[in-house]
Design an enzyme around this catalytic site. Structure first.
Site, PDB file in Angstrom:
ATOM      1  N   GLY A 160       4.447  -4.093   4.139  1.00  0.00           N
ATOM      2  CA  GLY A 160       4.523  -5.500   3.462  1.00  0.00           C
ATOM      3  C   GLY A 160       4.210  -6.566   4.626  1.00  0.00           C
ATOM      4  N   GLY A 161       4.593  -6.495   5.698  1.00  0.00           N
ATOM      5  CA  GLY A 161       4.162  -7.460   6.814  1.00  0.00           C
ATOM      6  C   GLY A 161       2.733  -7.498   7.174  1.00  0.00           C
ATOM      7  N   SER A 162       2.094  -6.287   6.954  1.00  0.00           N
ATOM      8  CA  SER A 162       0.515  -6.145   7.410  1.00  0.00           C
ATOM      9  C   SER A 162      -0.249  -6.965   6.101  1.00  0.00           C
ATOM     10  CB  SER A 162       0.320  -4.839   7.456  1.00  0.00           C
ATOM     11  OG  SER A 162       0.829  -4.300   8.542  1.00  0.00           O
ATOM     12  N   PRO A 205       9.593  -4.404   0.000  1.00  0.00           N
ATOM     13  CA  PRO A 205      10.743  -4.188   0.863  1.00  0.00           C
ATOM     14  C   PRO A 205      10.238  -4.304   2.243  1.00  0.00           C
ATOM     15  CG  PRO A 205      10.592  -2.540  -0.886  1.00  0.00           C
ATOM     16  CD  PRO A 205       9.604  -3.269  -1.038  1.00  0.00           C
ATOM     17  N   LYS A 245       0.774  -1.226  -0.073  1.00  0.00           N
ATOM     18  CA  LYS A 245       0.070   0.137  -0.005  1.00  0.00           C
ATOM     19  C   LYS A 245       0.923   1.193  -0.103  1.00  0.00           C
ATOM     20  CE  LYS A 245       0.859   1.272   4.513  1.00  0.00           C
ATOM     21  NZ  LYS A 245       1.441   2.308   5.023  1.00  0.00           N
ATOM     22  N   ASP A 264      -2.248  -1.234  10.185  1.00  0.00           N
ATOM     23  CA  ASP A 264      -2.410  -1.141   8.734  1.00  0.00           C
ATOM     24  C   ASP A 264      -3.198  -2.403   8.156  1.00  0.00           C
ATOM     25  OD1 ASP A 264      -1.231   1.248   8.096  1.00  0.00           O
ATOM     26  OD2 ASP A 264       0.857   0.243   8.047  1.00  0.00           O
ATOM     27  N   GLY A 324       7.644   1.007   4.932  1.00  0.00           N
ATOM     28  CA  GLY A 324       6.328   1.996   4.865  1.00  0.00           C
ATOM     29  C   GLY A 324       5.310   1.529   3.894  1.00  0.00           C
ATOM     30  N   LEU A 325       5.524   0.241   3.274  1.00  0.00           N
ATOM     31  CA  LEU A 325       4.624  -0.034   2.258  1.00  0.00           C
ATOM     32  C   LEU A 325       3.426  -1.086   2.507  1.00  0.00           C
ATOM     33  CD1 LEU A 325       7.371  -0.368  -0.550  1.00  0.00           C
ATOM     34  CD2 LEU A 325       5.619   1.216  -0.520  1.00  0.00           C
TER      35      LEU A 325
HETATM   36  O1  C5P Z   1      -0.106  -0.855  15.119  1.00  0.00           O
HETATM   37  P1  C5P Z   1       1.486  -1.255  14.560  1.00  0.00           P
HETATM   38  O2  C5P Z   1       2.248  -2.110  15.494  1.00  0.00           O
HETATM   39  O3  C5P Z   1       1.791  -1.237  13.121  1.00  0.00           O
HETATM   40  O4  C5P Z   1       2.173   0.038  15.217  1.00  0.00           O
HETATM   41  C1  C5P Z   1       3.474   0.282  15.146  1.00  0.00           C
HETATM   42  C2  C5P Z   1       4.143   1.309  16.115  1.00  0.00           C
HETATM   43  O5  C5P Z   1       3.822   2.634  15.581  1.00  0.00           O
HETATM   44  C3  C5P Z   1       3.248   1.531  17.394  1.00  0.00           C
HETATM   45  O6  C5P Z   1       3.592   0.696  18.302  1.00  0.00           O
HETATM   46  C4  C5P Z   1       3.101   3.030  17.617  1.00  0.00           C
HETATM   47  O7  C5P Z   1       4.367   3.421  18.169  1.00  0.00           O
HETATM   48  C5  C5P Z   1       3.178   3.654  16.186  1.00  0.00           C
HETATM   49  N1  C5P Z   1       1.842   3.864  15.874  1.00  0.00           N
HETATM   50  C6  C5P Z   1       1.144   5.020  16.515  1.00  0.00           C
HETATM   51  N2  C5P Z   1      -0.108   5.409  16.077  1.00  0.00           N
HETATM   52  C7  C5P Z   1      -0.844   4.572  15.093  1.00  0.00           C
HETATM   53  C8  C5P Z   1      -0.074   3.516  14.524  1.00  0.00           C
HETATM   54  C9  C5P Z   1       1.147   3.310  14.826  1.00  0.00           C
HETATM   55  O8  C5P Z   1       1.977   5.735  17.258  1.00  0.00           O
HETATM   56  N3  C5P Z   1      -1.926   4.970  14.694  1.00  0.00           N
END
Ligand code: C5P
Length: 302
Positions: free
Chosen positions: A111-113, A104, A15, A146, A108-109
């Site tokens: 990928g894991g999600s 990659p 994405k 994501d 920020g794309l």
């Molecule tokens: O939800 P996810 O595990 O992908 O988020 C990774 C990190 O990004 C979170 O631990 C948090 O530090 C930050 N984050 C955030 N606010 C969001 C999404 C992510 O602060 N809405």
């Protein structure tokens, strides 16, 4: 009754965030977001085989994807997605998961999600559950911010922590002219740690109130120049300040003639919009072979 040996293959799409507004910090430590997310046709291939044994996973990578950036398989989001599906639906079977990665890692794309979303949708089909998409999206929210957007699979407006997702054109179907955009994604080969990037966020530039309207209408009309004007990422300044290689990558895309350049998500990938496919190929040629990049198209709006 689940048959062992059934196989399903999913192309899990990456994405980009065409807009990413950070609206403030929440009491739970997360940030309140508002983002227009579109899938692109850069994919990981997720193959799932049903088994009676424990769930196991293997990963292979395409050139340019750094295998050393993948942590332990057990903690991998796709593996956690499979375990969550098993537990939540009390499934007495396992799955063999194979992921071939082209997206990659830590870029920020999503990928894991995307892989986790692919496992959720794939196991739903493989185990013949056919659960409503909204239910699977809510389950995905337990894994990461994501994941719900990628379980949805279309162009979406993502809000809250990422758990509130709706199709961009849900109330109003996109017209036939909605063709999507060509863009070049580039990655400097480093990872930006998402929690650190959010921690560095200090308000910065606020988006214009008409941002959502402008971006939605440029997607609706496939007006790439208007989309280039409306690009916004509230995390970009923090990332460019802390990771000069990302800022340099953005400068290279701009120099190569992109209409508009933006950080994707929390980085380290950057994308640049092209007028059309031929323009995208020209940008790609100018970037040369020294920088990892790929020409992609946003997927049809669903
Ligand atoms: O939800 P996810 O595990 O992908 O988020 C990774 C990190 O990004 C979170 O631990 C948090 O530090 C930050 N984050 C955030 N606010 C969001 C999404 C992510 O602060 N809405």
């Amino acid at each position: 009754m689940i048959r062992a040996g059934s196989v399903i293959t999913i192309e899990a799409r990456a994405k980009i965030n065409l807009t990413l507004e950070i609206l403030g910090k929440r009491p739970d430590g997360y940030h309140e977001l508002r983002s227009i997310v579109m899938p692109v046709n850069l994919t990981d291939t997720v193959s799932l085989t049903s088994t009676y044994a424990q769930t196991a996973m293997t990963i292979t990578v395409s050139p340019g994807v750094d295998l050393t950036k993948i942590g332990s398989v057990d903690k991998n989001l796709a593996m956690r997605a499979a375990r969550l599906m098993q537990e939540h639906y009390r499934i007495n079977a396992g799955a063999r998961i194979h992921i071939h990665k082209r997206i990659p890692i830590g870029g920020g794309l999503g990928g894991g999600s995307a892989d986790a979303a692919g496992v959720i949708r794939g196991l739903d089909a493989l185990w013949e559950m056919r659960r409503p998409r909204e239910e699977l999206m809510a389950l995905g929210a337990e894994l990461g911010s994501d994941v719900p957007a990628l379980v949805h699979g279309g162009a979406v407006l993502m809000e809250g922590r990422g758990e509130r997702v709706r199709g961009l054109f849900d109330d109003d179907a996109p017209p036939a002219s909605c063709e999507g955009f060509w863009l070049v994604i580039a990655n400097p080969g480093i990872m930006c740690a998402t929690p650190d990037v959010f921690k560095k966020w200090r308000g910065g530039l606020t988006a214009s109130p008409s941002l959502l309207h402008n971006m939605t209408s440029s997607i609706r009309t496939s007006d790439v120049s208007a989309a280039a004007e409306a690009l916004h990422n509230g995390l970009q300044t923090a990332v460019y300040d802390d990771y000069p290689a990302v800022a340099q990558t953005a400068a290279q895309l701009e120099k190569a003639g992109c209409l508009g350049v933006l950080l994707s998500g929390s980085g380290a990938s950057v994308f640049g919009l092209a007028r059309n496919e031929a323009h995208g190929q020209e940008i790609s040629r100018k970037l040369g072979s020294g920088l990892w990049h790929v020409l992609v198209q946003t997927c049809p709006v669903v």
